[in-house]
Design an enzyme around this catalytic site. Structure first.
Site, PDB file in Angstrom:
ATOM      1  N   GLY A 101       0.959  -1.218  -0.260  1.00 10.63           N
ATOM      2  CA  GLY A 101      -0.057   0.056  -0.056  1.00 10.63           C
ATOM      3  C   GLY A 101       1.119   1.252  -0.100  1.00 10.63           C
ATOM      4  N   GLY A 102       0.141   2.203   0.177  1.00  9.68           N
ATOM      5  CA  GLY A 102       0.903   3.764   0.003  1.00  9.68           C
ATOM      6  C   GLY A 102       1.789   4.116   1.093  1.00  9.68           C
ATOM      7  CB  VAL A 161      -2.791  -9.724   8.273  1.00  7.82           C
ATOM      8  CG1 VAL A 161      -1.408  -9.701   7.454  1.00  7.82           C
ATOM      9  CG2 VAL A 161      -3.728  -8.631   8.141  1.00  7.82           C
ATOM     10  CB  ALA A 189      -2.153  -5.210   7.162  1.00  6.12           C
ATOM     11  N   GLY A 190      -4.112  -2.179   7.301  1.00 10.04           N
ATOM     12  CA  GLY A 190      -5.243  -1.665   7.725  1.00 10.04           C
ATOM     13  C   GLY A 190      -6.052  -1.300   6.778  1.00 10.04           C
ATOM     14  CB  ILE A 191      -9.466  -2.123   5.571  1.00 12.67           C
ATOM     15  CG1 ILE A 191      -9.814  -2.888   6.824  1.00 12.67           C
ATOM     16  CG2 ILE A 191      -8.523  -3.061   4.614  1.00 12.67           C
ATOM     17  CD1 ILE A 191     -11.289  -3.850   6.375  1.00 12.67           C
ATOM     18  CG  ASP A 218     -14.178   5.809   7.287  1.00 10.44           C
ATOM     19  OD1 ASP A 218     -13.710   5.051   7.813  1.00 10.44           O
ATOM     20  OD2 ASP A 218     -13.630   6.836   6.718  1.00 10.44           O
ATOM     21  CE1 TYR A 231      -8.180   2.790   9.980  1.00  9.10           C
ATOM     22  CE2 TYR A 231      -8.171   4.909  11.174  1.00  9.10           C
ATOM     23  CZ  TYR A 231      -7.673   4.238  10.230  1.00  9.10           C
ATOM     24  OH  TYR A 231      -6.333   4.281   9.729  1.00  9.10           O
ATOM     25  N   GLY A 283      -1.273  10.904  11.356  1.00  8.04           N
ATOM     26  CA  GLY A 283      -2.283  11.611  10.951  1.00  8.04           C
ATOM     27  C   GLY A 283      -2.722  11.492   9.472  1.00  8.04           C
TER      28      GLY A 283
HETATM   29  N1  CAA Z   1     -18.565  15.519  11.525  1.00  7.28           N
HETATM   30  C1  CAA Z   1     -19.780  16.226  11.840  1.00  7.28           C
HETATM   31  N2  CAA Z   1     -20.941  15.906  11.274  1.00  7.28           N
HETATM   32  C2  CAA Z   1     -20.760  15.216  10.284  1.00  7.28           C
HETATM   33  C3  CAA Z   1     -19.690  14.790   9.752  1.00  7.28           C
HETATM   34  C4  CAA Z   1     -18.447  14.843  10.398  1.00  7.28           C
HETATM   35  N3  CAA Z   1     -17.306  14.767  10.211  1.00  7.28           N
HETATM   36  N4  CAA Z   1     -19.761  13.934   8.418  1.00  7.28           N
HETATM   37  C5  CAA Z   1     -21.150  13.698   8.378  1.00  7.28           C
HETATM   38  N5  CAA Z   1     -21.703  14.573   9.194  1.00  7.28           N
HETATM   39  C6  CAA Z   1     -22.997  14.732   9.472  1.00  7.28           C
HETATM   40  C7  CAA Z   1     -23.795  14.942   8.166  1.00  7.28           C
HETATM   41  O1  CAA Z   1     -23.722  16.383   7.822  1.00  7.28           O
HETATM   42  C8  CAA Z   1     -25.141  14.692   8.471  1.00  7.28           C
HETATM   43  O2  CAA Z   1     -25.842  15.393   8.994  1.00  7.28           O
HETATM   44  P1  CAA Z   1     -27.487  15.758   8.786  1.00  7.28           P
HETATM   45  O3  CAA Z   1     -28.222  14.321   8.900  1.00  7.28           O
HETATM   46  O4  CAA Z   1     -27.857  17.029   9.434  1.00  7.28           O
HETATM   47  O5  CAA Z   1     -27.519  16.202   7.127  1.00  7.28           O
HETATM   48  C9  CAA Z   1     -24.968  13.470   9.429  1.00  7.28           C
HETATM   49  O6  CAA Z   1     -23.769  13.750   9.964  1.00  7.28           O
HETATM   50  C10 CAA Z   1     -25.022  12.080   8.890  1.00  7.28           C
HETATM   51  O7  CAA Z   1     -24.360  12.180   7.761  1.00  7.28           O
HETATM   52  P2  CAA Z   1     -24.302  10.786   6.616  1.00  7.28           P
HETATM   53  O8  CAA Z   1     -25.495  10.288   6.520  1.00  7.28           O
HETATM   54  O9  CAA Z   1     -23.446  11.180   5.545  1.00  7.28           O
HETATM   55  O10 CAA Z   1     -23.409   9.627   7.532  1.00  7.28           O
HETATM   56  P3  CAA Z   1     -22.890   8.304   7.005  1.00  7.28           P
HETATM   57  O11 CAA Z   1     -23.247   7.411   7.983  1.00  7.28           O
HETATM   58  O12 CAA Z   1     -23.348   8.418   5.629  1.00  7.28           O
HETATM   59  O13 CAA Z   1     -21.149   8.679   7.240  1.00  7.28           O
HETATM   60  C11 CAA Z   1     -19.239   9.218   6.337  1.00  7.28           C
HETATM   61  C12 CAA Z   1     -20.632   9.747   6.666  1.00  7.28           C
HETATM   62  C13 CAA Z   1     -18.743   8.278   5.401  1.00  7.28           C
HETATM   63  C14 CAA Z   1     -18.409   9.027   7.804  1.00  7.28           C
HETATM   64  C15 CAA Z   1     -18.570  10.689   5.838  1.00  7.28           C
HETATM   65  O14 CAA Z   1     -18.808  11.601   6.951  1.00  7.28           O
HETATM   66  C16 CAA Z   1     -17.082  10.600   5.696  1.00  7.28           C
HETATM   67  O15 CAA Z   1     -16.662  10.202   4.419  1.00  7.28           O
HETATM   68  N6  CAA Z   1     -16.322  11.361   6.436  1.00  7.28           N
HETATM   69  C17 CAA Z   1     -14.666  10.987   6.208  1.00  7.28           C
HETATM   70  C18 CAA Z   1     -14.325  10.045   6.865  1.00  7.28           C
HETATM   71  C19 CAA Z   1     -12.772  10.009   6.841  1.00  7.28           C
HETATM   72  O16 CAA Z   1     -12.226  11.100   6.828  1.00  7.28           O
HETATM   73  N7  CAA Z   1     -12.201   8.885   6.752  1.00  7.28           N
HETATM   74  C20 CAA Z   1     -10.676   9.048   6.742  1.00  7.28           C
HETATM   75  C21 CAA Z   1     -10.226   7.822   6.194  1.00  7.28           C
HETATM   76  S1  CAA Z   1      -8.427   7.857   6.166  1.00  7.28           S
HETATM   77  C22 CAA Z   1      -8.055   7.260   7.748  1.00  7.28           C
HETATM   78  O17 CAA Z   1      -8.664   7.113   8.471  1.00  7.28           O
HETATM   79  C23 CAA Z   1      -6.509   7.230   7.904  1.00  7.28           C
HETATM   80  C24 CAA Z   1      -5.989   7.814   9.204  1.00  7.28           C
HETATM   81  O18 CAA Z   1      -5.849   6.855  10.001  1.00  7.28           O
HETATM   82  C25 CAA Z   1      -5.870   9.045   9.575  1.00  7.28           C
END
Ligand code: CAA
Length: 248
Positions: A14-15, A63, A90-92, A95, A154, A185
């Protein structure tokens, strides 16, 4: 003749895994990367690495599966003769807010991110103890330290990794095996850049005081340090590398 130490990096294709493999090879290790049964082109990755001047060995393993992990590490030991550094990388992600999360989203994240740490570390400690030392480095996340919307699975797995680190660090201290957690981060990898653009600009980047995503190479440099002889006094630590996003 100087013995060449062996490092095993899970999720090595992975990356972040690739950056860690490259950095450890540059530090003088023989490096083995694991890849999942879903990866359809490990040969392509190996060939691309060769083009860049890197020679890695690759091992297919789920794993999250104990027996498969045991089999893979035994194979590595019989082929490479030793194991000095294990990077549990390894991680997935799956969300979703808890209201929408399915049981499978929970199980898959826990087995890949957390069960894997048990499965691989369990195999690694015996050869490390027999060799008189070793390094286990668990790649966690800022989201295990501070939580993140949509990541109950996660964040739970990543926080639990550090509990494992602390307990195993105590058990291994007298054997010269250090056990540490690295909590990155948001990095410029596919896992992060796959989030919707809107989420990136409105929710992720504004949280990072340094004002940018981290580079995988920056984390790889820290992993190389923890893998080195110089880091023998660092154990049970959780080292944050997150651009100032979270300070604990
Ligand atoms: N903070 C606060 N409120 C949020 C929010 C957030 N981050 N994300 C969504 N909401 C709100 C929405 O606006 C929505 O509000 P309303 O009902 O008033 O419209 C409510 O919460 C529900 O939203 P969704 O129906 O969209 O919720 P969902 O269950 O579909 O989930 C999500 C949304 C998929 C989590 C989406 O917010 C998302 O993609 N977030 C980003 C996730 C992210 O950053 N992942 C990082 C991956 S990388 C990683 O994790 C590596 C690492 O180790 C750092």
């Amino acid at each position: 003749m100087e013995i060449k130490k062996v490092a095993l990096v899970t999720g090595g294709m992975g990356g972040l895994g690739t950056a860690i493999c490259q950095r450890l090879q540059r530090a003088g290790f023989r490096v083995a990367a694991t890849y999942s049964p879903h990866n359809s082109s490990p040969e392509g990755w190996l060939a691309a690495q060769r083009d860049e001047g890197y020679r890695f060995t690759a091992y297919k393993v789920d794993v999250g599966d104990f027996a498969d992990s045991e089999w893979m590490v035994q194979k590595l030991l019989s082929e490479q003769g030793r194991l000095d550094v294990l990077v549990n990388n390894a991680g997935i992600t799956r969300d979703r807010s808890l209201a929408k999360m399915q049981h499978d989203d929970w199980v898959e994240v826990m087995r890949t991110n957390l069960d894997s740490v048990f499965n691989l570390s369990k195999q690694a400690i015996e050869p490390m103890i027999a060799q008189g030392g070793g390094r286990i480095i668990n790649i966690s996340s800022v989201n295990g330290q501070k939580g993140a919307f949509g990541q109950t699975n996660y964040s739970a797995a990543k926080a639990a990794m550090h509990g494992f680190t602390k307990a195993l660090a105590l058990e291994m201290a007298r054997h010269g095996v250090t056990v540490n957690t690295v909590s990155p981060g948001y990095l410029r990898t596919k896992m992060v850049t796959a989030v919707p653009e809107e989420v990136m600009t409105s929710r992720i980047l504004p949280q990072i005081p340094v004002g940018r995503l981290g580079e995988p190479e920056e984390v790889a440099g820290l992993v190389a340090y923890l893998s080195s002889d110089e880091a023998a006094f660092v154990t049970g630590a959780n080292i944050a590398i997150n651009g100032g996003q979270h300070m604990s």
